[in-house]
Design a protein around this motif. Structure first.
Motif, PDB file in Angstrom:
ATOM      1  N   ASN A  20      -3.979  -7.690 -42.452  1.00 18.94           N
ATOM      2  CA  ASN A  20      -3.315  -8.603 -41.863  1.00 18.94           C
ATOM      3  C   ASN A  20      -4.496  -9.194 -41.854  1.00 18.94           C
ATOM      4  O   ASN A  20      -4.342 -10.640 -40.994  1.00 18.94           O
ATOM      5  N   ARG A  64      -2.286 -16.945 -40.874  1.00 19.53           N
ATOM      6  CA  ARG A  64      -1.647 -17.139 -42.120  1.00 19.53           C
ATOM      7  C   ARG A  64      -2.021 -17.789 -43.359  1.00 19.53           C
ATOM      8  O   ARG A  64      -1.919 -19.496 -43.276  1.00 19.53           O
ATOM      9  N   ASP A  76      -1.523 -11.554 -45.427  1.00 17.42           N
ATOM     10  CA  ASP A  76      -0.717 -11.033 -44.520  1.00 17.42           C
ATOM     11  C   ASP A  76       0.280  -9.733 -44.793  1.00 17.42           C
ATOM     12  O   ASP A  76       0.686  -9.493 -46.291  1.00 17.42           O
ATOM     13  N   VAL A  77       0.152  -9.187 -43.785  1.00 18.27           N
ATOM     14  CA  VAL A  77       0.684  -7.942 -43.544  1.00 18.27           C
ATOM     15  C   VAL A  77       2.733  -9.037 -42.591  1.00 18.27           C
ATOM     16  O   VAL A  77       3.058  -9.970 -42.562  1.00 18.27           O
TER      17      VAL A  77
END
Length: 213
Positions: A190, A18, A195-196
């Protein structure tokens, strides 16, 4: 023989990173147009909740004082400016100038402070001034919401990352005509491009940007 769980574990081992939110974000609401909400239309999808989520995030974004950009798709009545995309994707005829299906979705109307970017191709960045506009404004990151997850959201996500913006995609604020493409594209974005995040994560982050009283 590998199971699906084995394959997912292997995928996660390769793609489990992330990058986080940036410090000067902008919020994008991508193509929340009437065609997606009109029952009987070829583009109809059950995306009322996605729009509701995007509107909640939009409200917090305004309170935080960050740029909010709405995108739509607009074509000449002939479709000439749509090129091969217009030729391939027949439902794009909903977005010719003057077509009521090209209007904003229920409850969405651009505010005077919001920028509207009209496009002819899937990405909000392709063939538009959006990247230059955000860069000139000092924006370092984007938060994406919109329709559809597998189409214009994904294309905008890839281009946002490619232009150097940290990119977050809000899962609940995106929608598609089928759960399969929606989930598959969230998974892929993602893994590789963004970043989801959840609506709650996006709002919590934006709350930290509110000017102190």
């Amino acid at each position: 023989m590998s199971t699906e769980e084995d394959l997912l574990a292997n995928y996660k081992k390769a793609y489990d990173n992330r990058v986080g939110f940036g410090t000067r974000p902008a919020l994008l609401l991508i193509d929340f147009c009437q065609a997606y909400f009109e029952k009987g239309n070829a583009l109809y999808a059950e995306v009322d909740e996605a729009l509701a989520s995007a509107l909640r995030i939009r409200s917090v974004a305004h309170a935080a004082g960050i740029p909010v950009i709405l995108t739509n798709v607009v074509y000449h009545p002939s479709g000439f400016d749509g090129g091969r995309f217009f030729e391939k994707a027949m439902p794009l005829r909903n977005f010719t100038q003057g077509n009521p299906m090209a209007a904003w979705g229920p409850g969405l109307e651009p505010l005077e402070t919001e920028l509207v970017v009209s496009k002819q191709y899937p990405s909000a960045f392709f063939g538009t001034s959006l990247a230059s506009t955000l860069t000139a404004a000092g924006v370092d990151s984007v938060i994406l919401t919109g329709l559809t997850t597998s189409g214009c959201v994904r294309a905008s996500c890839v281009d946002a990352m490619s232009h150097g913006f940290k990119t977050a995609v809000v899962a609940e604020a995106c929608g598609d005509r089928h759960a399969g493409p929606h989930e598959a594209n969230l998974f892929d974005m993602n893994a590789k491009y963004a970043d989801v995040v959840s609506e709650a994560e996006a709002i919590a982050f934006l709350e930290t940007l509110r000017p102190s009283v």
